[in-house]
Design a protein around this motif. Structure first.
Motif, PDB file in Angstrom:
ATOM      1  N   MET A   1       0.815  -1.204   0.000  1.00 24.60           N
ATOM      2  CA  MET A   1       0.000   0.000   0.000  1.00 24.60           C
ATOM      3  C   MET A   1       0.856   1.265   0.000  1.00 24.60           C
ATOM      4  O   MET A   1       1.831   1.378   0.744  1.00 24.60           O
ATOM      5  N   SER A   2       0.494   2.185  -0.854  1.00 29.28           N
ATOM      6  CA  SER A   2       1.121   3.505  -0.993  1.00 29.28           C
ATOM      7  C   SER A   2       2.527   3.455  -1.564  1.00 29.28           C
ATOM      8  O   SER A   2       3.193   4.485  -1.649  1.00 29.28           O
ATOM      9  N   THR A   3       3.002   2.283  -1.998  1.00 29.68           N
ATOM     10  CA  THR A   3       4.351   2.229  -2.559  1.00 29.68           C
ATOM     11  C   THR A   3       4.417   2.797  -3.970  1.00 29.68           C
ATOM     12  O   THR A   3       5.503   2.838  -4.562  1.00 29.68           O
ATOM     13  N   GLU A   4       3.285   3.272  -4.493  1.00 30.41           N
ATOM     14  CA  GLU A   4       3.349   4.022  -5.754  1.00 30.41           C
ATOM     15  C   GLU A   4       4.214   5.276  -5.584  1.00 30.41           C
ATOM     16  O   GLU A   4       4.715   5.840  -6.560  1.00 30.41           O
ATOM     17  N   ARG A   5       4.423   5.696  -4.332  1.00 28.63           N
ATOM     18  CA  ARG A   5       5.250   6.873  -4.062  1.00 28.63           C
ATOM     19  C   ARG A   5       6.717   6.629  -4.381  1.00 28.63           C
ATOM     20  O   ARG A   5       7.498   7.582  -4.468  1.00 28.63           O
ATOM     21  N   PHE A   6       7.120   5.362  -4.529  1.00 31.10           N
ATOM     22  CA  PHE A   6       8.516   5.065  -4.845  1.00 31.10           C
ATOM     23  C   PHE A   6       8.805   5.214  -6.338  1.00 31.10           C
ATOM     24  O   PHE A   6       9.935   4.983  -6.769  1.00 31.10           O
ATOM     25  N   GLY A   7       7.771   5.561  -7.106  1.00 27.67           N
ATOM     26  CA  GLY A   7       7.949   5.752  -8.535  1.00 27.67           C
ATOM     27  C   GLY A   7       7.216   6.988  -8.999  1.00 27.67           C
ATOM     28  O   GLY A   7       7.330   8.056  -8.391  1.00 27.67           O
ATOM     29  N   ASP A   8       6.420   6.828 -10.052  1.00 30.97           N
ATOM     30  CA  ASP A   8       5.762   7.981 -10.659  1.00 30.97           C
ATOM     31  C   ASP A   8       4.399   8.285 -10.052  1.00 30.97           C
ATOM     32  O   ASP A   8       3.664   9.133 -10.566  1.00 30.97           O
TER      33      ASP A   8
ATOM     34  N   PHE B   1      -0.133   3.225 -10.428  1.00 30.15           N
ATOM     35  CA  PHE B   1      -0.118   1.814 -10.064  1.00 30.15           C
ATOM     36  C   PHE B   1       1.057   1.075 -10.705  1.00 30.15           C
ATOM     37  O   PHE B   1       1.508   0.051 -10.185  1.00 30.15           O
ATOM     38  N   ALA B   2       1.567   1.608 -11.808  1.00 29.69           N
ATOM     39  CA  ALA B   2       2.730   0.980 -12.434  1.00 29.69           C
ATOM     40  C   ALA B   2       3.908   0.886 -11.462  1.00 29.69           C
ATOM     41  O   ALA B   2       4.690  -0.076 -11.502  1.00 29.69           O
ATOM     42  N   ALA B   3       4.044   1.868 -10.585  1.00 27.57           N
ATOM     43  CA  ALA B   3       5.133   1.832  -9.599  1.00 27.57           C
ATOM     44  C   ALA B   3       4.921   0.701  -8.602  1.00 27.57           C
ATOM     45  O   ALA B   3       5.885   0.064  -8.162  1.00 27.57           O
ATOM     46  N   ILE B   4       3.680   0.432  -8.223  1.00 27.85           N
ATOM     47  CA  ILE B   4       3.401  -0.699  -7.333  1.00 27.85           C
ATOM     48  C   ILE B   4       3.799  -2.006  -8.013  1.00 27.85           C
ATOM     49  O   ILE B   4       4.369  -2.908  -7.383  1.00 27.85           O
ATOM     50  N   LEU B   5       3.527  -2.121  -9.298  1.00 25.84           N
ATOM     51  CA  LEU B   5       3.936  -3.319 -10.034  1.00 25.84           C
ATOM     52  C   LEU B   5       5.456  -3.471 -10.037  1.00 25.84           C
ATOM     53  O   LEU B   5       5.982  -4.585  -9.879  1.00 25.84           O
ATOM     54  N   ASP B   6       6.169  -2.368 -10.191  1.00 24.46           N
ATOM     55  CA  ASP B   6       7.637  -2.429 -10.139  1.00 24.46           C
ATOM     56  C   ASP B   6       8.111  -2.902  -8.772  1.00 24.46           C
ATOM     57  O   ASP B   6       9.047  -3.717  -8.665  1.00 24.46           O
ATOM     58  N   ASN B   7       7.494  -2.398  -7.715  1.00 27.54           N
ATOM     59  CA  ASN B   7       7.872  -2.818  -6.372  1.00 27.54           C
ATOM     60  C   ASN B   7       7.581  -4.304  -6.167  1.00 27.54           C
ATOM     61  O   ASN B   7       8.362  -5.030  -5.540  1.00 27.54           O
ATOM     62  N   ALA B   8       6.436  -4.755  -6.676  1.00 27.22           N
ATOM     63  CA  ALA B   8       6.068  -6.166  -6.543  1.00 27.22           C
ATOM     64  C   ALA B   8       7.064  -7.062  -7.274  1.00 27.22           C
ATOM     65  O   ALA B   8       7.474  -8.106  -6.760  1.00 27.22           O
TER      66      ALA B   8
END
Length: 300
Positions: free
Chosen positions: A14-21, A24-31
């Protein structure tokens, strides 16, 4: 480790979209990164909506009103498509917000998409306003949750399925695809350990998704759960490390890395420890640095 259950590490996305742009694409990168590093479980929490007053009255609620609550079953389907090994779960799904037969289909579909990597953690919810806004009944929701699990397992066994309960009634029903794990798809319940809660967990689920609590209370709770289920197969326990009350901005000062708390939770009886990286990371590179000592501790 030979005399104890294998430790598992779960990552709350949750909220890890902040680590990218910020999408939701950033959440996929984190996953994808967490999966490649060997994280055991990827989880997302659930709320359809947050009511302002209910949030302010909820002691310890760490998320701001504008936090991105991506619907977990939909989101985990996307995450399943970009990961290979990690199992997929929730922390926790407010199950009674969804009709029982639809819930069974959604979970079965996710299990099929992920080739059998799903384990669900279900709860009954706490926001009356959220239930009213979604046209669901708040009172009696624990009974709804019980029946939902019965309906899921009836349908996951394959058709023709039958169920005759106080709210859901059907015969000769077919619902496909079946989950690859079938009726053995793991279910954990996020309930308080009242006498009835313990009975529900033991009768309906494979384990307990513990809410955040002080360490001694958690240790005592695990002992209480185990003592009440001595004649059943050992129940699995999932526990989350404590989130600071202000989780609205990353890199808060004075917040310790959760390694020590994770170790204590494992030692106190948690099979799976869920960590949240938001307070420690600003980027994908930070996430790898955050996870490395936790993975090393898991394997030690």
């Amino acid at each position: 480790m030979s005399n104890r259950t294998k430790r598992r590490l779960a990552l709350n996305l949750m909220s890890t979209e902040r680590f990218g742009d910020g999408t939701f694409a950033a959440i996929l990168d984190n996953a994808k990164l967490a999966d490649a590093l060997g994280v055991d479980v990827l989880v997302l929490p659930d709320h359809v909506a947050i009511h302002e007053t209910a949030r302010s009255d909820r002691e310890g609620f760490p998320h701001s009103l504008d936090a991105q609550w991506f619907e977990p079953l939909t989101s985990l389907a996307a995450i399943a498509a970009v990961t290979v090994h990690a199992r997929l779960s929730m922390n926790v799904l407010v199950a009674p917000l969804r009709p029982a037969v639809l819930l069974a289909k959604q979970i079965a579909t996710l299990d099929a998409i992920s080739y059998g990597r799903v384990e669900v953690a279900l709860g009954a919810g706490w926001q009356r306003e959220e239930f009213e806004a979604t046209e669901r009944v708040f009172d009696g929701r624990f009974g709804v949750l019980e029946e939902q699990i019965e309906v899921c397992r009836a349908l996951w066994a394959g058709g023709p399925a039958s169920h005759h309960g106080p709210r859901v009634d059907f015969d000769e029903l077919h619902s496909y695809p079946l989950p690859p794990q079938g009726i053995d798809l793991p279910i954990l319940l996020g309930l308080k350990l009242t006498e009835r809660g313990i009975r529900r967990i033991g009768d309906l689920a494979q384990g307990w998704a513990a809410p955040p609590m002080p360490m001694q209370e958690f240790s005592d709770s695990v002992a209480k759960l185990n003592a009440a289920n001595t004649e059943r197969e050992r129940l699995k326990v999932t526990a989350a490390v404590t989130l600071p009350l202000d989780s609205s901005s990353p890199r808060a000062q004075g917040i310790s890395h959760p390694l020590d708390e994770a170790l204590a939770l494992w030692e106190a009886g948690a099979d799976t420890v869920i960590v949240h990286p938001l307070m420690f990371c600003n980027s994908l590179r930070d996430l790898a640095t955050f996870l490395e000592p936790l993975l090393e501790a898991r394997d030690s």
